[in-house]
Write a protein that holds these residues in place. Structure first.
Motif, PDB file in Angstrom:
ATOM      1  N   GLN A 402       0.819  -1.211   0.000  1.00  0.00           N
ATOM      2  CA  GLN A 402       0.000   0.000   0.000  1.00  0.00           C
ATOM      3  C   GLN A 402       0.856   1.265   0.000  1.00  0.00           C
ATOM      4  OE1 GLN A 402      -2.140  -1.284   3.449  1.00  0.00           O
ATOM      5  NE2 GLN A 402      -3.947  -1.932   2.295  1.00  0.00           N
ATOM      6  N   THR A 403       1.956   1.258   0.758  1.00  0.00           N
ATOM      7  CA  THR A 403       2.830   2.429   0.752  1.00  0.00           C
ATOM      8  C   THR A 403       3.567   2.554  -0.578  1.00  0.00           C
ATOM      9  OG1 THR A 403       4.579   1.155   1.862  1.00  0.00           O
ATOM     10  CG2 THR A 403       3.150   2.507   3.248  1.00  0.00           C
ATOM     11  N   ASP A 404       3.912   1.441  -1.209  1.00  0.00           N
ATOM     12  CA  ASP A 404       4.530   1.508  -2.534  1.00  0.00           C
ATOM     13  C   ASP A 404       3.575   2.119  -3.553  1.00  0.00           C
ATOM     14  OD1 ASP A 404       6.934   0.432  -1.693  1.00  0.00           O
ATOM     15  OD2 ASP A 404       6.388  -1.621  -2.210  1.00  0.00           O
ATOM     16  N   LEU A 405       2.294   1.776  -3.439  1.00  0.00           N
ATOM     17  CA  LEU A 405       1.298   2.364  -4.341  1.00  0.00           C
ATOM     18  C   LEU A 405       1.215   3.875  -4.109  1.00  0.00           C
ATOM     19  CD1 LEU A 405      -0.892   2.112  -6.462  1.00  0.00           C
ATOM     20  CD2 LEU A 405      -2.500   1.441  -4.664  1.00  0.00           C
ATOM     21  N   ALA A 406       1.286   4.284  -2.858  1.00  0.00           N
ATOM     22  CA  ALA A 406       1.279   5.721  -2.570  1.00  0.00           C
ATOM     23  C   ALA A 406       2.505   6.401  -3.169  1.00  0.00           C
ATOM     24  CB  ALA A 406       1.239   5.944  -1.053  1.00  0.00           C
ATOM     25  N   LEU A 407       3.664   5.774  -3.048  1.00  0.00           N
ATOM     26  CA  LEU A 407       4.890   6.349  -3.625  1.00  0.00           C
ATOM     27  C   LEU A 407       4.780   6.474  -5.144  1.00  0.00           C
ATOM     28  CD1 LEU A 407       7.601   4.436  -1.545  1.00  0.00           C
ATOM     29  CD2 LEU A 407       7.159   6.903  -1.485  1.00  0.00           C
ATOM     30  N   ALA A 408       4.239   5.437  -5.781  1.00  0.00           N
ATOM     31  CA  ALA A 408       4.092   5.477  -7.234  1.00  0.00           C
ATOM     32  C   ALA A 408       3.155   6.610  -7.652  1.00  0.00           C
ATOM     33  CB  ALA A 408       3.567   4.134  -7.738  1.00  0.00           C
ATOM     34  N   ARG A 409       2.100   6.816  -6.891  1.00  0.00           N
ATOM     35  CA  ARG A 409       1.157   7.884  -7.244  1.00  0.00           C
ATOM     36  C   ARG A 409       1.738   9.263  -6.965  1.00  0.00           C
ATOM     37  NH1 ARG A 409      -4.492   4.874  -5.250  1.00  0.00           N
ATOM     38  NH2 ARG A 409      -4.623   3.530  -7.108  1.00  0.00           N
ATOM     39  N   ILE A 410       2.535   9.399  -5.932  1.00  0.00           N
ATOM     40  CA  ILE A 410       3.218  10.671  -5.682  1.00  0.00           C
ATOM     41  C   ILE A 410       4.146  10.993  -6.850  1.00  0.00           C
ATOM     42  CG2 ILE A 410       4.919  11.834  -4.223  1.00  0.00           C
ATOM     43  CD1 ILE A 410       3.685  10.288  -1.842  1.00  0.00           C
ATOM     44  N   ALA A 411       4.855   9.976  -7.344  1.00  0.00           N
ATOM     45  CA  ALA A 411       5.762  10.187  -8.476  1.00  0.00           C
ATOM     46  C   ALA A 411       5.013  10.670  -9.715  1.00  0.00           C
ATOM     47  CB  ALA A 411       6.514   8.893  -8.791  1.00  0.00           C
ATOM     48  N   ARG A 412       3.727  10.334  -9.801  1.00  0.00           N
ATOM     49  CA  ARG A 412       2.912  10.763 -10.935  1.00  0.00           C
ATOM     50  C   ARG A 412       2.101  12.016 -10.612  1.00  0.00           C
ATOM     51  NH1 ARG A 412      -0.691   6.659 -13.683  1.00  0.00           N
ATOM     52  NH2 ARG A 412      -0.304   8.135 -15.386  1.00  0.00           N
ATOM     53  N   GLY A 413       2.322  12.598  -9.436  1.00  0.00           N
ATOM     54  CA  GLY A 413       1.625  13.814  -9.048  1.00  0.00           C
ATOM     55  C   GLY A 413       0.205  13.599  -8.582  1.00  0.00           C
ATOM     56  N   GLU A 414      -0.169  12.366  -8.246  1.00  0.00           N
ATOM     57  CA  GLU A 414      -1.543  12.050  -7.838  1.00  0.00           C
ATOM     58  C   GLU A 414      -1.618  11.978  -6.315  1.00  0.00           C
ATOM     59  OE1 GLU A 414      -2.558   8.437  -9.798  1.00  0.00           O
ATOM     60  OE2 GLU A 414      -2.302   9.267 -11.811  1.00  0.00           O
ATOM     61  N   ILE A 415      -1.663  13.144  -5.669  1.00  0.00           N
ATOM     62  CA  ILE A 415      -1.612  13.190  -4.205  1.00  0.00           C
ATOM     63  C   ILE A 415      -2.867  12.590  -3.581  1.00  0.00           C
ATOM     64  CG2 ILE A 415      -1.310  14.662  -2.193  1.00  0.00           C
ATOM     65  CD1 ILE A 415       1.126  14.396  -4.045  1.00  0.00           C
ATOM     66  N   GLU A 416      -4.022  12.902  -4.143  1.00  0.00           N
ATOM     67  CA  GLU A 416      -5.256  12.336  -3.587  1.00  0.00           C
ATOM     68  C   GLU A 416      -5.239  10.814  -3.683  1.00  0.00           C
ATOM     69  OE1 GLU A 416      -7.499  13.872  -1.968  1.00  0.00           O
ATOM     70  OE2 GLU A 416      -6.896  15.940  -2.362  1.00  0.00           O
TER      71      GLU A 416
END
Length: 479
Positions: A402-416
């Motif tokens: 779950q934290t890896d998914l959050a990191l991947a989305r941060i890298a794509r600018g998807e904070i929400e």
């Protein structure tokens, strides 16, 4: 040395109120009594949020609580709030055990008495497959008494069979080790730590002082190695890599004495994991290589684990070619898999497909070459844990995915999207916040800062939540 705990934390631990739901019950009861005593109805509905409790408990308080909360806290503990939030006096603080000692020390045993039903609530440590009411250490008090009686029976059997190791003693130790290996990925560490220490001590005493036949000695050394390996993982989960490596080296000596190739490889895997989370990726890669050499012709899931560990370590080193090669090696090892006697123990001794997906996703995310691929692989890992069987599920690895998914989305600018991904992790109870989970959450915190989003709405709020979450790791429960 660990920081001196606050008096509030010391008193909370003494009363066994360290689980949020138990503390909440006591807080609301005290508020209700105070409302009646002082004829102040406004106090009757006063409560405390989980986040606020964790700040009080972890000592992460920058200002005094609201006046009404101060009144309730003082009524609960009979001590002024300023003293409650200050470091505990030396005699009180000394009653807690530091996790920074060279060995992991089990938490105190609970006395063998029945507790009031309101104290026998809670701790959803068993994950999605546990539906029964849990006591603070992970079981009801009646279940704890049964477990204590079983441990006493194990000690008596070992004594009754004399100085030699009989078949009943060996069989009981095998059953207990198997129970612990299955339970470790599913239950919070305070549930298991005392049992692990006790079984390790028993196997060591039998090997040191008992008359053991050669075949029995090999089996006892294997069981001692597995138990020492779990205590190495426990030390790691409490954030003590030096104690973890000490236990891991003991586990390797036991594996050597058992002449067990798969166990040697499994311990090298564990040492790679410890090094990885300690921030030593080169050492982690070296241990993975040593493990692959030790494995020889072993075809169990340890071979898949070693390749995945190598992938993660090389990803942190920025070596994309080596990372991709290790991922392919893990896939090949999976296709040639032949479960061995370590896999038969289950739990922490095996490496199921959802865990492989999690490691691959983490390697891709940390390599940082393809954020889209990292997100899709992380989503696959999260989905795999949602659909996992009871034998495959592990709360720590699910949180990692779950934290890896959050990191991947941060890298794509998807904070929400990152907030949505990491929220289940931030909702974990203190008992499950092991070192790997809090480190993973800290990586999300760092990624938000690195992206220059320190003060932007959802990002700033998420950073604050992570700071509160990491302020109260599981290690505070066994100090």
């Amino acid at each position: 040395m660990a920081e001196t705990p606050t008096l509030l934390r010391v008193l909370t631990l003494r009363r066994h109120w360290q689980v949020y739901k138990t503390f909440l019950l006591r807080f609301e009861e005290a508020a209700h009594r105070l409302a009646l005593d002082e004829n102040d109805p406004s106090l009757g509905g006063l409560s405390v949020s989980k986040r606020q409790f964790e700040r009080w408990y972890g000592g992460a308080v920058k200002t005094r609580p609201y006046p009404d909360q101060c009144r309730v806290l003082e009524a609960m503990f009979g001590v002024g709030v300023d003293l409650l939030l200050a470091p505990a006096p030396a005699p009180a603080a000394s009653t807690t055990t530091s996790v920074e000692s060279s060995l992991v020390i089990p938490p105190p045993r609970l006395s063998s008495v029945l507790l009031p039903s309101e104290q026998a609530q809670v701790l959803p440590a068993g994950g999605p497959f546990s539906s029964e009411t849990r006591f603070e250490a992970g079981t009801t008090e009646l279940e704890r008494q049964v477990a204590m009686a079983a441990r006493r029976a194990l000690r008596f059997t070992a004594m009754a069979e004399g100085s030699s190791v009989g078949p009943e003693t060996l069989g009981q130790i095998q059953d207990e080790v198997r129970r612990l290996t299955v339970a470790y990925p599913k239950l919070a560490l305070p549930t298991l730590l005392g049992d692990l220490v006790e079984v390790q001590d028993l196997t060591f005493r039998l090997l040191e002082h008992g008359r053991v036949k050669p075949l029995q000695a090999r089996e006892l050394y294997l069981l001692a190695g597995i138990t020492s390996g779990m205590l190495a993982k426990a030390s790691h989960d409490l954030g003590n890599p030096s104690a973890a490596m000490m236990q891991a080296r003991t586990a390797f000596v036991c594996a050597d004495n058992a002449d067990h190739h798969a166990m040697r490889a499994w311990v090298r895997s564990l040492q790679s994991l410890i090094s990885y989370w300690a921030g030593r990726p080169s050492e982690a890669a070296d241990y993975a290589t040593l493990g692959q050499s030790a494995a020889g012709s072993v075809r169990g899931t340890t071979g898949v684990w070693l390749a995945c560990l190598s992938a993660r370590a090389h990803a942190l080193l920025g070596d994309g070619e080596a990372t991709r090669a290790a991922i392919r090696q893990a896939e090949d090892a999976r296709t040639m898999l032949e479960p061995d006697d370590l896999d038969a123990f289950g739990g922490i001794m095996t490496f199921p497909v959802p865990r492989q997906l999690y490691y691959v996703a983490e390697a891709t995310v940390h390599l940082g070459e393809d954020p889209v691929l990292g997100e899709s692989q992380s989503e696959a890992a999260v989905a795999a844990y949602r659909a996992a069987t009871e034998d495959e599920w592990a709360f720590g690895d699910e949180a990692g995915a779950q934290t890896d998914l959050a990191l991947a989305r941060i890298a794509r600018g998807e904070i929400e999207g990152a907030v949505e991904a990491v929220q289940p992790v931030l909702d974990l109870p203190i008992e499950q916040r092991n070192f790997g989970i809090t480190s993973s959450a800290q990586r999300v915190h760092t990624a938000l800062q690195a992206e220059g989003r320190r003060n932007r709405g959802a990002a700033a709020s998420l950073r604050e939540e992570i700071e509160a979450f990491t302020a109260t790791p599981a290690s505070v429960l066994v100090r």
